[in-house]
Design a protein around this motif. Sequence first.
Motif, PDB file in Angstrom:
ATOM      1  N   SER A   1      -6.042   3.705   4.523  1.00  0.00           N
ATOM      2  CA  SER A   1      -5.451   2.974   3.408  1.00  0.00           C
ATOM      3  C   SER A   1      -6.511   2.269   2.573  1.00  0.00           C
ATOM      4  O   SER A   1      -6.306   1.152   2.081  1.00  0.00           O
TER       5      SER A   1
ATOM      6  N   ASN B   1      -8.545   0.810  -0.160  1.00  0.00           N
ATOM      7  CA  ASN B   1      -8.407   0.491  -1.581  1.00  0.00           C
ATOM      8  C   ASN B   1      -9.610   0.993  -2.369  1.00  0.00           C
ATOM      9  O   ASN B   1      -9.478   1.400  -3.532  1.00  0.00           O
TER      10      ASN B   1
ATOM     11  N   THR C   1      -0.645   7.527  -5.778  1.00  0.00           N
ATOM     12  CA  THR C   1      -2.051   7.842  -6.021  1.00  0.00           C
ATOM     13  C   THR C   1      -2.413   9.160  -5.346  1.00  0.00           C
ATOM     14  O   THR C   1      -3.059  10.031  -5.944  1.00  0.00           O
ATOM     15  N   GLU C   2      -1.984   9.335  -4.104  1.00  0.00           N
ATOM     16  CA  GLU C   2      -2.220  10.584  -3.380  1.00  0.00           C
ATOM     17  C   GLU C   2      -1.592  11.764  -4.126  1.00  0.00           C
ATOM     18  O   GLU C   2      -2.205  12.837  -4.240  1.00  0.00           O
TER      19      GLU C   2
ATOM     20  N   LYS D   1       0.127   3.757  -2.683  1.00  0.00           N
ATOM     21  CA  LYS D   1      -0.889   4.811  -2.607  1.00  0.00           C
ATOM     22  C   LYS D   1      -0.287   6.207  -2.465  1.00  0.00           C
ATOM     23  O   LYS D   1      -0.987   7.205  -2.679  1.00  0.00           O
TER      24      LYS D   1
ATOM     25  N   SER E   1       0.800  -1.234   0.000  1.00  0.00           N
ATOM     26  CA  SER E   1       0.000   0.000   0.000  1.00  0.00           C
ATOM     27  C   SER E   1       0.830   1.280   0.000  1.00  0.00           C
ATOM     28  O   SER E   1       0.253   2.371  -0.109  1.00  0.00           O
TER      29      SER E   1
ATOM     30  N   THR F   1      -3.481   0.629  -5.944  1.00  0.00           N
ATOM     31  CA  THR F   1      -3.629   0.260  -4.539  1.00  0.00           C
ATOM     32  C   THR F   1      -2.424  -0.444  -3.940  1.00  0.00           C
ATOM     33  O   THR F   1      -2.198  -0.383  -2.731  1.00  0.00           O
TER      34      THR F   1
ATOM     35  N   MET G   1      -8.522   6.962   1.886  1.00  0.00           N
ATOM     36  CA  MET G   1      -7.283   6.457   1.308  1.00  0.00           C
ATOM     37  C   MET G   1      -6.080   6.720   2.208  1.00  0.00           C
ATOM     38  O   MET G   1      -5.247   5.830   2.436  1.00  0.00           O
ATOM     39  N   SER G   2      -5.948   7.920   2.733  1.00  0.00           N
ATOM     40  CA  SER G   2      -4.719   8.313   3.423  1.00  0.00           C
ATOM     41  C   SER G   2      -4.709   7.960   4.907  1.00  0.00           C
ATOM     42  O   SER G   2      -3.636   7.778   5.489  1.00  0.00           O
TER      43      SER G   2
ATOM     44  N   SER H   1      -9.216   4.692  -3.027  1.00  0.00           N
ATOM     45  CA  SER H   1      -8.122   4.906  -3.990  1.00  0.00           C
ATOM     46  C   SER H   1      -8.601   4.663  -5.417  1.00  0.00           C
ATOM     47  O   SER H   1      -8.320   5.446  -6.332  1.00  0.00           O
TER      48      SER H   1
ATOM     49  N   GLY I   1     -10.155  -1.031   3.686  1.00  0.00           N
ATOM     50  CA  GLY I   1     -11.247  -0.213   3.174  1.00  0.00           C
ATOM     51  C   GLY I   1     -12.560  -0.965   3.260  1.00  0.00           C
ATOM     52  O   GLY I   1     -13.047  -1.266   4.352  1.00  0.00           O
TER      53      GLY I   1
END
Length: 413
Positions: free
Chosen positions: A112, A114, A58-59, A55, A52, A155, A108-109, A117, A90
């Motif tokens: 975590s 998924n 992704t962020e 992510k 993870s 993810t 998400m942050s 995300s 999630g």
Amino acid sequence: MVIFNINGSKIANAEVASSPLSIEAESAILIDATSGQVLFEKNADAAREPASMTKMMTEYLVLDAIKEGKLTWDELVNTSKYASSVLGSGQMIAENEKLPVKDMFALMSIYSGNDGSVALAERIAGGSEDNFVKMMNDKAKAIGMSDKTSFNNVTGLNREDLKEYASKTYTGENLMTARDVGILAQNLLKDHPELLNYTKITSQKLRPADKSPMTNWNWMLEGYKDSTYRKGYAYQGLDGLKTGHTDEAGWCFTGTAERNGLRLITVVMGAKTEAKRFDETRKLMDYGFNNFEKKQLVNEKTALDEAKVASVTKGVELEVPLVTKNGLSYIVQKGEAATEFKVETTLVEEGKRIAPIKKGDVLGTAKITYKNHTQTVDLIADADVEKASWWRLMFRAIGNFFSNLFSDIKSLF
């Protein structure tokens, strides 16, 4: 131990500290968040599954989209069938449920998620995770991550876990090196420090009506210092960044903490247990804060002896004073006097130093090297220079003509 820059170039030829560290993880790295100096590393260039920690990229792209006005914090994001059914952390939002970007980002942050995300990635990339993955890989190259890093989903899950949703375009598993994770974390914090407003949260409800809050998997958050179960792991100044775990990746963690103006970033990959990733991070953080300090070598808006002025064409004045746009700091062993450094300056070409010039215009760069570690700072105009009138320019040209003529005549005798 020898200090390196985050890109792998050596900073010091001599031993600068005797490292007592024995890190029980497959790979690890400790860097200064500002300069990228590497203070410790172990197998930092070995490509491993990041779980993870993926992510963080992704962020990064979500925050980029917000910064560029392509997305707003209050905009509602729809949850696709894929997002609602994805396994792992999630599993808090239903198909076709709509939540604001800020809540999806918190999912998400903090937790975590998924699901959050995937929902955010699909919103940004027109409903296609593959399109978003291309953005992830492009961003990795743009910020200097190595070719050993590759993304195939948003993810960090394994293809087996994604089942029918595994990409047909991007095969294999997500891979990153500890050094590349450090580069990602450094750039993410530099470009989007507001991320820490989310990653430092220990728990928060996704919806006001929810019975239970989302709990942050990062046991080392300073906010846990009064927690019954996690206060033994809470670390002073630690406010992020991202945990990760799969059976294949092991237990992973990217941490960041700030004390006395010094922010450190740690990466631990492939620890054997959930607790061990935090134990090893504490070793790295303690080593960094106990042995190193930040020294300011060049202050902001400072004139350098090597380039105090730049010549100007077609200006009322023929020169403009120069100063540094920003200050530069370096990490040194505590007690070390950072007094000797090398400065190399380069001005922009003469054709770009034409009046009018405004105060703050970039007219060159200075490379500041301390113990073989180089950082670059822009040199900017410290005053306005107005364009000279044609009358002034004509008489200046006449004056220059006769000055050169007299010099040529004088040289004959």
